[in-house]
Design an enzyme around this catalytic site. Structure first.
Site, short mmCIF file in Angstrom:
data_model
loop_
_atom_site.label_atom_id
_atom_site.label_comp_id
_atom_site.label_asym_id
_atom_site.label_seq_id
_atom_site.Cartn_x
_atom_site.Cartn_y
_atom_site.Cartn_z
N CYS A 1 -1.68 0.55 -3.11
CA CYS A 1 -1.94 -0.77 -2.53
C CYS A 1 -2.51 -0.49 -1.15
CB CYS A 1 -0.66 -1.59 -2.43
SG CYS A 1 -0.92 -3.15 -1.54
N CYS B 1 -1.29 -3.38 1.59
CA CYS B 1 0.11 -3.45 2.06
C CYS B 1 0.93 -2.42 1.32
CB CYS B 1 0.68 -4.87 1.99
SG CYS B 1 0.45 -5.77 0.45
N SER B 2 1.77 -2.84 0.38
CA SER B 2 2.61 -1.84 -0.29
C SER B 2 3.06 -2.36 -1.65
CB SER B 2 3.84 -1.54 0.56
OG SER B 2 4.50 -2.76 0.86
N CYS B 3 2.21 -3.13 -2.33
CA CYS B 3 2.57 -3.74 -3.61
C CYS B 3 2.95 -2.66 -4.62
CB CYS B 3 1.41 -4.57 -4.14
SG CYS B 3 1.01 -5.94 -3.04
#
Lengths: 218, 205
Positions: free
Chosen positions: B106, B109-111
């Site tokens: 991702c 962000c940090s999906c």
């Protein structure tokens, strides 16, 4: 918004540090995680607003600070902008205003996590693109929230999948409105993104892009 | 000579104090229930993790009908095993073959697919992986000890929307006699992100 959160293709970040093997390196990170989820359950903001709040961090600070500092920044901004706490309360840490009984109790947590937040919607417009269509990722630079990463804007790809219609994050973050837009999986060849000199061989990137992020190739 | 106040030799850091103040304020306000915070932490620190994803993979390796359902209707197929909810509402499973290797990132962000993998590892959320996974996936894989020939296409899936990706790794040779339980023990978190292969187990003979 074009800021430091949009990291795809940046240089200079060094090797991947895999030394941390626990979920939370410091006790405060565990608290920030729990506070963020617990406050999110109040339903005062959506996930796109939450992402945008983290992206508004000063770009220099963003790169220098750790992941859960981004979360803390985002949480504080949302609590302030939604009027749940005042600036004075945040700074002093002392209650100075109304209290509420809005907190989601522990017994409600499992059900809320299990339900999650599905974003698929009905849509009355047909999809503009079909699998196999060549497309160009639109060249645009909104100062507001978007999920079209900079490294694909202006690049040509091919639609490889249609995920149905999902809530359009750009509008969701800006106004809270749930507007349905078709969502596609688009394949970009590495050469097209990074140029033939610097691209690795056989390394395409698949990006999930909403219809307003795409234009037909003429 | 021992320090009489070892825990007070360094006061709380600025950020520790900031978080503590905020938590106290939110609890006093009635916006947050401390017991709910404990429940959230316990859920993701102790109960939900990559063992769930490994169960999905092992089932797909041993049950061809399940594998088909998993690839065609991943969210429902994963729910069959009881894994559902936040950050797994819209799943897609990408299958590795002899000519295609998949990896997930991702960049924005940090999906990450929480119901099947738990919380993302620190490196997945850090700038280096997010910056490099899309532009030099082969170099990134090499850092993880995975070298694939140019005849294997590396597909990088950037989780830019709410679709969450799970890599279905290749089943190692020589595991034909293993049960679903034994197979699930072989499947690492990293193999389901796509930065590792599933190793051949040590020969017991």
């Amino acid at each position: 918004m074009n800021s430091t959160h949009d990291l795809g293709g940046m240089h200079g970040h060094g090797r991947i540090d895999r030394s941390q093997t626990v979920d939370f390196e410091h006790g405060w990170e565990r608290r920030v995680f729990a506070l963020t989820l617990a406050c999110g359950m109040l339903g005062k903001w959506n996930l796109d607003e939450s992402r945008h709040a983290r992206e508004t961090m000063d770009p220099g600070d963003y790169l220098k600070s750790s992941y859960y500092e981004h979360w803390l920044h985002g949480l504080e901004q949302l609590l302030l902008s939604k009027g749940l706490i005042s600036k004075e309360e945040l700074e002093a840490g002392i209650l100075d205003g109304r209290t509420t009984d809005a907190a989601v109790p522990a017994e409600g947590v499992a059900e809320m996590l299990g339900r999650g937040g599905p974003v698929e919607m009905e849509i009355d417009r047909p999809a503009a693109f079909a699998v196999g269509d060549p497309v160009t990722a639109r060249n645009f630079n909104p100062k507001s929230h978007t999920r079209s990463p900079r490294y694909v804007r202006g690049r040509r790809g091919v639609v490889t999948g249609h995920h149905g219609a999902h809530i359009f994050p750009d509008r969701h973050a800006a106004t809270g409105e749930k507007v349905a837009e078709h969502l596609y999986s688009v394949r970009f060849e590495a050469d097209e993104i990074w140029g033939p000199r610097d691209a690795e061989p056989g390394a395409p990137v698949y990006v999930d892009l909403f219809e307003p992020y795409l234009e037909p190739v003429r | 000579m021992t320090d009489p106040l070892p825990h007070h030799s360094h006061g709380p850091s600025e950020i520790e104090s900031r978080v503590r103040r905020l938590e106290k304020l939110l609890v006093e306000k009635g916006l947050v229930d401390p017991a709910a915070m404990d429940e959230l932490v316990d859920t993701y620190e102790n109960r939900v993790g990559p063992k769930n994803g490994a169960r999905v993979v092992a089932r797909a390796w041993t049950d061809p009908d399940y594998r088909r359902r998993l690839l065609e209707n991943p969210t429902e197929a994963i729910m069959e095993l009881g894994y559902r909810g936040r950050q797994g509402e819209h799943m897609k499973v990408v299958e590795n073959t002899g000519t295609v290797h998949n990896m997930v990132v991702c960049t924005l962000c940090s999906c990450y697919p929480w119901p099947v993998l738990g919380l993302p590892p620190a490196w997945y959320k850090a700038s280096s992986y997010r910056a490099r996974a899309v532009s030099e996936p082969r170099a990134v894989l090499a850092e993880f000890g995975v070298e694939l020939g140019d005849d294997v296409e590396i597909r990088v899936w950037d989780s830019t929307a709410e679709v969450r990706y799970l890599v279905l790794p290749r089943r190692p040779e020589g595991t034909g006699a293993m049960s679903e339980d034994e197979l699930s023990e072989l499947v690492s978190r990293d193999s389901m992100i796509g930065v590792a292969l599933v190793g051949v187990p040590d020969s017991r003979s």
